[in-house]
Write a protein that holds these residues in place. Structure first.
Motif, PDB file in Angstrom:
ATOM      1  N   ASP A 211      32.303  40.178  47.959  1.00 40.55           N
ATOM      2  CA  ASP A 211      32.529  38.777  47.606  1.00 40.55           C
ATOM      3  C   ASP A 211      32.128  38.496  46.164  1.00 40.55           C
ATOM      4  OD1 ASP A 211      33.380  38.441  50.175  1.00 40.55           O
ATOM      5  OD2 ASP A 211      31.714  37.166  50.821  1.00 40.55           O
ATOM      6  N   ALA A 212      30.988  39.045  45.725  1.00 36.18           N
ATOM      7  CA  ALA A 212      30.528  38.785  44.357  1.00 36.18           C
ATOM      8  C   ALA A 212      31.535  39.312  43.347  1.00 36.18           C
ATOM      9  CB  ALA A 212      29.157  39.415  44.138  1.00 36.18           C
ATOM     10  N   TYR A 213      31.976  40.553  43.539  1.00 34.54           N
ATOM     11  CA  TYR A 213      32.894  41.148  42.559  1.00 34.54           C
ATOM     12  C   TYR A 213      34.289  40.529  42.636  1.00 34.54           C
ATOM     13  CZ  TYR A 213      35.607  44.470  39.855  1.00 34.54           C
ATOM     14  OH  TYR A 213      36.450  45.025  38.927  1.00 34.54           O
ATOM     15  N   ASN A 214      34.825  40.414  43.833  1.00 35.53           N
ATOM     16  CA  ASN A 214      36.195  39.915  43.964  1.00 35.53           C
ATOM     17  C   ASN A 214      36.343  38.495  43.447  1.00 35.53           C
ATOM     18  OD1 ASN A 214      36.883  42.329  45.101  1.00 35.53           O
ATOM     19  ND2 ASN A 214      37.085  41.582  47.193  1.00 35.53           N
ATOM     20  N   ALA A 218      38.605  37.372  40.377  1.00 34.32           N
ATOM     21  CA  ALA A 218      39.679  36.400  40.621  1.00 34.32           C
ATOM     22  C   ALA A 218      39.602  35.218  39.665  1.00 34.32           C
ATOM     23  CB  ALA A 218      39.615  35.917  42.067  1.00 34.32           C
ATOM     24  N   LEU A 219      38.395  34.838  39.246  1.00 33.47           N
ATOM     25  CA  LEU A 219      38.232  33.683  38.367  1.00 33.47           C
ATOM     26  C   LEU A 219      38.328  34.028  36.891  1.00 33.47           C
ATOM     27  CD1 LEU A 219      35.255  31.869  40.173  1.00 33.47           C
ATOM     28  CD2 LEU A 219      37.622  31.059  40.032  1.00 33.47           C
ATOM     29  N   ALA A 387      33.632  22.370  37.636  1.00 35.81           N
ATOM     30  CA  ALA A 387      34.112  23.097  38.802  1.00 35.81           C
ATOM     31  C   ALA A 387      35.022  24.245  38.392  1.00 35.81           C
ATOM     32  CB  ALA A 387      34.857  22.156  39.749  1.00 35.81           C
ATOM     33  N   SER A 388      35.102  25.227  39.299  1.00 37.20           N
ATOM     34  CA  SER A 388      36.036  26.338  39.163  1.00 37.20           C
ATOM     35  C   SER A 388      36.675  26.578  40.526  1.00 37.20           C
ATOM     36  CB  SER A 388      35.316  27.617  38.712  1.00 37.20           C
ATOM     37  OG  SER A 388      34.639  27.427  37.495  1.00 37.20           O
ATOM     38  N   GLY A 389      37.868  27.127  40.494  1.00 36.73           N
ATOM     39  CA  GLY A 389      38.526  27.399  41.766  1.00 36.73           C
ATOM     40  C   GLY A 389      39.932  27.911  41.561  1.00 36.73           C
ATOM     41  N   PHE A 390      40.847  27.443  42.410  1.00 35.49           N
ATOM     42  CA  PHE A 390      42.207  27.960  42.386  1.00 35.49           C
ATOM     43  C   PHE A 390      43.199  26.848  42.700  1.00 35.49           C
ATOM     44  CE2 PHE A 390      39.296  31.260  43.707  1.00 35.49           C
ATOM     45  CZ  PHE A 390      39.616  32.327  42.865  1.00 35.49           C
ATOM     46  N   LEU A 391      44.282  26.835  41.980  1.00 35.90           N
ATOM     47  CA  LEU A 391      45.414  26.005  42.355  1.00 35.90           C
ATOM     48  C   LEU A 391      46.168  26.762  43.433  1.00 35.90           C
ATOM     49  CD1 LEU A 391      46.944  23.362  41.708  1.00 35.90           C
ATOM     50  CD2 LEU A 391      48.395  24.716  40.172  1.00 35.90           C
ATOM     51  N   CYS A 392      46.429  26.099  44.554  1.00 37.58           N
ATOM     52  CA  CYS A 392      46.992  26.783  45.727  1.00 37.58           C
ATOM     53  C   CYS A 392      48.222  26.056  46.248  1.00 37.58           C
ATOM     54  CB  CYS A 392      45.958  26.857  46.852  1.00 37.58           C
ATOM     55  SG  CYS A 392      44.387  27.620  46.402  1.00 37.58           S
ATOM     56  N   ARG A 393      49.008  26.812  46.984  1.00 39.54           N
ATOM     57  CA  ARG A 393      50.141  26.215  47.702  1.00 39.54           C
ATOM     58  C   ARG A 393      50.323  26.967  49.013  1.00 39.54           C
ATOM     59  NH1 ARG A 393      54.137  26.761  44.232  1.00 39.54           N
ATOM     60  NH2 ARG A 393      53.765  24.735  43.236  1.00 39.54           N
ATOM     61  N   ASP A 394      50.368  26.210  50.092  1.00 42.35           N
ATOM     62  CA  ASP A 394      50.585  26.776  51.426  1.00 42.35           C
ATOM     63  C   ASP A 394      49.640  27.939  51.737  1.00 42.35           C
ATOM     64  OD1 ASP A 394      52.660  24.955  51.823  1.00 42.35           O
ATOM     65  OD2 ASP A 394      54.155  26.306  50.976  1.00 42.35           O
ATOM     66  N   GLY A 395      48.367  27.742  51.384  1.00 36.26           N
ATOM     67  CA  GLY A 395      47.347  28.727  51.701  1.00 36.26           C
ATOM     68  C   GLY A 395      47.275  29.902  50.754  1.00 36.26           C
ATOM     69  N   LYS A 396      48.114  29.961  49.733  1.00 36.30           N
ATOM     70  CA  LYS A 396      48.130  31.053  48.772  1.00 36.30           C
ATOM     71  C   LYS A 396      47.581  30.575  47.427  1.00 36.30           C
ATOM     72  CE  LYS A 396      50.438  33.688  51.689  1.00 36.30           C
ATOM     73  NZ  LYS A 396      49.826  34.879  52.344  1.00 36.30           N
ATOM     74  N   ARG A 397      46.729  31.393  46.834  1.00 35.10           N
ATOM     75  CA  ARG A 397      46.205  31.068  45.513  1.00 35.10           C
ATOM     76  C   ARG A 397      47.252  31.382  44.449  1.00 35.10           C
ATOM     77  NH1 ARG A 397      40.121  33.717  46.324  1.00 35.10           N
ATOM     78  NH2 ARG A 397      39.262  31.958  47.537  1.00 35.10           N
ATOM     79  N   LYS A 399      46.924  30.373  40.942  1.00 33.16           N
ATOM     80  CA  LYS A 399      46.271  30.775  39.692  1.00 33.16           C
ATOM     81  C   LYS A 399      44.831  30.275  39.691  1.00 33.16           C
ATOM     82  CE  LYS A 399      47.820  26.790  36.904  1.00 33.16           C
ATOM     83  NZ  LYS A 399      48.505  26.417  35.640  1.00 33.16           N
ATOM     84  N   PRO A 400      43.948  30.998  39.003  1.00 35.51           N
ATOM     85  CA  PRO A 400      42.547  30.576  38.903  1.00 35.51           C
ATOM     86  C   PRO A 400      42.401  29.401  37.945  1.00 35.51           C
ATOM     87  CG  PRO A 400      42.880  32.558  37.626  1.00 35.51           C
ATOM     88  CD  PRO A 400      44.171  32.302  38.351  1.00 35.51           C
ATOM     89  N   VAL A 401      41.406  28.578  38.208  1.00 31.99           N
ATOM     90  CA  VAL A 401      41.165  27.366  37.409  1.00 31.99           C
ATOM     91  C   VAL A 401      39.696  27.326  37.008  1.00 31.99           C
ATOM     92  CG1 VAL A 401      41.170  24.851  37.433  1.00 31.99           C
ATOM     93  CG2 VAL A 401      42.985  26.109  38.614  1.00 31.99           C
ATOM     94  N   ARG A 402      39.450  27.161  35.719  1.00 33.98           N
ATOM     95  CA  ARG A 402      38.082  27.026  35.218  1.00 33.98           C
ATOM     96  C   ARG A 402      38.076  25.953  34.136  1.00 33.98           C
ATOM     97  NH1 ARG A 402      36.372  32.904  33.333  1.00 33.98           N
ATOM     98  NH2 ARG A 402      34.260  32.037  33.303  1.00 33.98           N
TER      99      ARG A 402
END
Length: 447
Positions: A211-214, A218-219, A387-397, A399-402
């Motif tokens: 989890d830490a690495y992935n 991803a971000l 905040a940081s995270g992901f723009l998603c659609r229908d459960g799929k990421r 692109k990353p957002v920071r």
């Protein structure tokens, strides 16, 4: 004489001393042992073993209340502690609501799961601490693993009062954690992950490393998105942070002090009908299991929000007496602390939506928050934090957002819920349980 017997004898001495001086009192005595390891550059940077004990008394005499504590169990120290508490009480303002009320109760936390024998060797624990760092550093893009460690603690907690109540509790908790720092193409990202368990074998070290690495990877390429309003799903620990910043809205103590905006709203609709929220004494796998509260009353479940309606607040016996309501056995007090109000397991009830329904369409998944408590006003409900995270659609990421700021009003946000998932799961430390929740709209400042 065993450690437990020493604590029990000291507790009885203190109660006897308080009674002889015409006071009512409750006493909390505790002892703990802890062991921690930290790894840095392939070597142990910390190997620490500590032990502590403390005993504290709350005295009430002529409606004057005060506390005192001692880290020594010697009779002279205990007598001095009681005398100091009584002296302190003589200078305090009268409090007609604080009383010793738990009468003749004998309570012991009986769940064997919270205190299990540790069969792991010191060598196994050292290898775990070293392997957390080593396996992160072996990853292709990892620059370093700046934070790595293992810790364990075991504790005994006793409570007794001058009305004959006696309570005991014993637990052991273990944890491990690591951080992955990625530096690639002049961009950096770091993520911390942890596991908390009751046994060494219960620690999920492989998941922590993964989890830490992935997540850091991803971000890494994350960028701000366009400023606007977005539907938002908070990752579970992020949601717990947000709720924690506004947790005083459930507190009878903050209501008594006049700083709870929901003080006069019990019985009113305060949230979406999709939201149900409870304080639960026992959750399987929970890490806030305890048979009694800080006054010696048996803990139980308390409904706070049912179908969006505020049905009650958390109370100790003093705040309940102030409002003329039934106590909820949510008193908090440590050996060194004053009487307060605290929760056990915070549990958001399951909704009716599948994961596919909750994640349908476009939304923003927020997995990391910065400055939550400094950016939140618990009275007005206004908040603004990074905040940081992901723009998603229908459960799929997608692109990353920071580099964004999320802002809104907590009391509005919980009224505007699009969907609540039908599966409740625990967060990483077993204190917060919730399903996926999709909030209809929050303001995002990006580019």
């Amino acid at each position: 004489m065993s450690e437990l017997n020493n604590l029990e004898n000291a507790l009885e001495q203190v109660l006897d001393l308080a009674t002889k001086q015409g006071a009512t009192a409750d006493v909390i005595a505790s002892s703990s042992e802890s062991f921690s390891l930290k790894s840095d550059q392939g070597e142990l940077s910390e190997y620490k073993v500590t032990a502590s004990q403390v005993i504290g008394v709350r005295v009430i005499k002529d409606e004057h209340v005060a506390i005192s504590y001692s880290e020594s169990l010697e009779p002279e120290s205990l007598a001095q502690m009681v005398n100091q508490a009584l002296t302190n009480a003589s200078y305090t303002k009268k409090d007609a609501f604080q009383k010793i009320r738990a009468e003749g109760l004998t309570l012991r936390t009986e769940q064997p799961e919270i205190y299990q024998q540790d069969n792991a060797t010191p060598e196994q624990k050292i290898e775990l601490a070293l392997s957390l760092e080593r396996q992160i550093r072996e990853k292709p893009l990892a620059k370093s693993a700046p934070y790595n460690g293992y810790s364990e603690s075991s504790s005994i907690l006793l409570l007794g009062n001058t009305l004959g109540t006696r309570c005991s509790h014993q637990e052991r908790t273990l944890s491990c954690y690591t951080a992955a720092l990625i530096d690639h193409n002049d961009k950096q990202a770091m993520h911390v992950a942890a596991s908390v368990a009751r046994t060494f074998d219960g620690l999920q070290a492989d998941r922590v490393i993964r989890d830490a690495y992935n997540m850091a990877e991803a971000l890494l390429e994350g960028e701000p998105i366009a400023t606007g309003q977005y539907s938002v799903i908070f990752e579970q620990d992020a949601l717990n942070e947000v709720l924690g910043a506004f947790g005083s809205c459930f507190s009878g103590e903050s209501a008594k002090r006049g700083i709870n905006p929901w003080r006069e709203k019990v019985g009113e609709q305060v949230a979406s009908p999709l939201l149900t929220f409870k304080d639960v004494a026992y959750m399987p796998g929970g890490h806030a299991i305890k048979a009694w509260d800080g006054e010696g009353f048996a803990t139980g479940d308390t409904s706070l929000i049912e179908d969006g309606k505020l049905v009650g607040l958390l109370h100790n016996s003093a705040t309940a007496a102030h409002f003329g309501v039934t106590p909820t056995a949510n008193a908090g007090r440590s050996a060194k602390g004053t009487l307060s109000v605290t929760s056990r397991h915070d549990v958001i009830g399951a909704g009716k939506s599948s994961e596919a329904e909750v994640t349908a369409g476009e939304y923003l998944e927020l997995v990391e928050l910065q400055g939550v408590h400094s950016g939140a006003d618990a009275i007005s409900g206004e908040f603004s934090f990074g905040a940081s995270g992901f723009l998603c659609r229908d459960g799929k990421r997608l692109k990353p957002v920071r580099g964004i700021t999320v802002a809104g009003n907590f009391y509005t946000m919980i009224k505007e819920i699009d969907a609540v998932g039908n599966t409740v799961v625990p967060n990483y430390d077993g204190h917060f349980f919730s399903p996926l929740i999709r909030f209809a709209r929050l303001n995002i400042a990006g580019k």
